[in-house]
Design an enzyme around this catalytic site. Structure first.
Site, PDB file in Angstrom:
ATOM      1  N   ARG A  12     -13.802 -23.113   7.056  1.00 41.17           N
ATOM      2  CA  ARG A  12     -15.136 -23.696   7.227  1.00 41.17           C
ATOM      3  C   ARG A  12     -16.095 -22.667   7.854  1.00 41.17           C
ATOM      4  O   ARG A  12     -16.912 -22.079   7.172  1.00 41.17           O
ATOM      5  CB  ARG A  12     -15.034 -24.976   8.081  1.00 41.17           C
ATOM      6  N   ASP A  13     -15.976 -22.443   9.153  1.00 41.84           N
ATOM      7  CA  ASP A  13     -16.938 -21.539   9.808  1.00 41.84           C
ATOM      8  C   ASP A  13     -16.883 -20.151   9.185  1.00 41.84           C
ATOM      9  O   ASP A  13     -17.904 -19.484   9.033  1.00 41.84           O
ATOM     10  CB  ASP A  13     -16.655 -21.466  11.314  1.00 41.84           C
ATOM     11  N   HIS A 206     -15.025 -20.844  21.460  1.00 42.67           N
ATOM     12  CA  HIS A 206     -15.387 -20.437  20.093  1.00 42.67           C
ATOM     13  C   HIS A 206     -16.232 -19.177  20.207  1.00 42.67           C
ATOM     14  O   HIS A 206     -17.341 -19.218  20.725  1.00 42.67           O
ATOM     15  CB  HIS A 206     -16.180 -21.583  19.436  1.00 42.67           C
ATOM     16  N   HIS A 208     -17.787 -15.473  18.586  1.00 41.03           N
ATOM     17  CA  HIS A 208     -18.103 -14.536  17.511  1.00 41.03           C
ATOM     18  C   HIS A 208     -18.105 -13.129  18.098  1.00 41.03           C
ATOM     19  O   HIS A 208     -18.366 -12.934  19.280  1.00 41.03           O
ATOM     20  CB  HIS A 208     -19.440 -14.896  16.867  1.00 41.03           C
ATOM     21  N   CYS A 239     -23.329 -16.027  10.926  1.00 41.93           N
ATOM     22  CA  CYS A 239     -24.161 -17.123  11.392  1.00 41.93           C
ATOM     23  C   CYS A 239     -25.477 -17.012  10.637  1.00 41.93           C
ATOM     24  O   CYS A 239     -26.145 -15.984  10.727  1.00 41.93           O
ATOM     25  CB  CYS A 239     -24.393 -17.031  12.900  1.00 41.93           C
ATOM     26  N   ASN A 248     -16.043 -14.897  13.308  1.00 42.69           N
ATOM     27  CA  ASN A 248     -15.252 -15.375  14.435  1.00 42.69           C
ATOM     28  C   ASN A 248     -14.290 -14.268  14.842  1.00 42.69           C
ATOM     29  O   ASN A 248     -14.036 -13.341  14.088  1.00 42.69           O
ATOM     30  CB  ASN A 248     -14.441 -16.603  14.020  1.00 42.69           C
TER      31      ASN A 248
HETATM   32 ZN    ZN Z   1     -19.090 -20.184  14.729  1.00 39.76          ZN
END
Ligand code: ZN
Length: 301
Positions: A12-13, A206, A208, A239, A248
């Site tokens: 997903r991300d 979370h 990055h 992003c 990530n």
């Molecule tokens: Zn993220």
């Protein structure tokens, strides 16, 4: 032996911000590779408006086709009641929601301010809880905003407080460095504050890696009591609101760091590296993760 749970977010991300699109079958294959590498919590899909996020338009198909071994929990992202209903109907085990810590970023990303987003959360939580699903809330841009700059700890603390005092507190709260600007002392302060304010919630980090501080932040977060860390195989992602933001933190690099530090992850490093190599092939570029290039140490037998 201490342990940390890694939530695999590449499907997903990770994929959402990659220019190359994977087919539904390839996404399902990626999820299978993550499971084979030891992932037992995977952010599999996003139930947002497919017109806004076309990369995730096949969320229901991915959920229908992915492997369902015992002990593997799938997370679906939902930003409103309708999304939560779709996530529940698609048999997501957990529903994740996002509140952005800064007003401008919140308006751009969610189309609503922070207070209105929190109202949406209470409706999302009601849907998820009624269906017996676990819930988590990610506080995005908790350490810095691409539009407003610094984000004060007081802002994050007040959101944690609102979440914790509601009738349906999330099972887990994640503090997210969405644009990759944080450094470890900020991480320690924020996780300490969140733990004090919401002692019943599990905490997740979370991160990055935009400024190469992602792994240092992840390590600081687990030292400060985070029980779970998000990571993406290969370190893929970005992003959409922070053009230079990288992905990530790479799952396999995080596994190396933690396991060599005596912290169990349940992952098989070699299989993680192979999954990252698979992503390099599919995305047509070398993924950012370092273990994918350097290999494990000591060298695999
Ligand atoms: Zn993220």
């Amino acid at each position: 032996m201490p342990s940390v749970e890694i939530v695999e977010v590449s499907p997903r991300d990770g994929l959402q911000s990659e220019p190359a699109r994977l087919t539904t079958a390839e996404k399902v294959e990626l999820i299978g590779l993550a499971v084979a590498a030891g992932a037992h919590r995977i952010e599999a899909a996003s139930f947002v408006n497919p017109k806004r996020v076309p990369q995730m338009a096949d969320a229901e198909d991915v959920m229908r086709l992915l492997p369902r071994p015992a002990g593997v929990s799938y997370v679906g992202l939902a930003l409103n009641e309708r999304g939560a209903e779709r996530a529940v109907a698609a048999a997501c085990d957990e529903v994740n929601f996002v509140v952005v810590a800064s007003e401008t970023f919140s308006q751009r990303n969610q189309g609503a301010g922070v207070a209105e987003t929190l109202d949406r959360w209470f409706r999302v939580a009601a849907v998820a809880k009624a269906a017996g699903r676990r819930t988590s809330v990610t506080i995005a841009a908790a350490f810095g905003c691409p539009f407003e700059g610094e984000v004060g700890l007081d802002r994050v603390a007040s959101i944690v407080e609102r979440l914790a005092e509601g009738d349906t507190p999330p099972d887990e709260i994640a503090l997210a460095d969405t644009i990759g600007v944080a450094v470890p002392p900020q991480i320690r302060a924020a996780f300490d504050a969140a733990r004090r304010i919401a002692p019943a919630a599990k905490l997740r980090g979370h991160f990055h890696n935009t400024r190469n501080t992602g792994l240092a932040n992840a390590f600081a977060a687990q030292e400060a009591g985070a029980q779970a860390l998000d990571a993406s195989l290969g370190g893929i992602g970005g992003c959409p609101f922070a053009p230079a933001a990288t992905g990530n933190i790479p799952t396999e690099d995080l596994v190396y760091l933690l396991e060599r530090s005596g912290i169990r992850t349940g992952f098989d490093l070699q299989r993680g590296i192979e999954a990252a190599q698979w992503l390099s092939d599919k995305l047509g570029k070398r993924v950012p993760g370092m273990l994918e290039k350097a290999g494990p140490f000591p060298a695999a037998a």
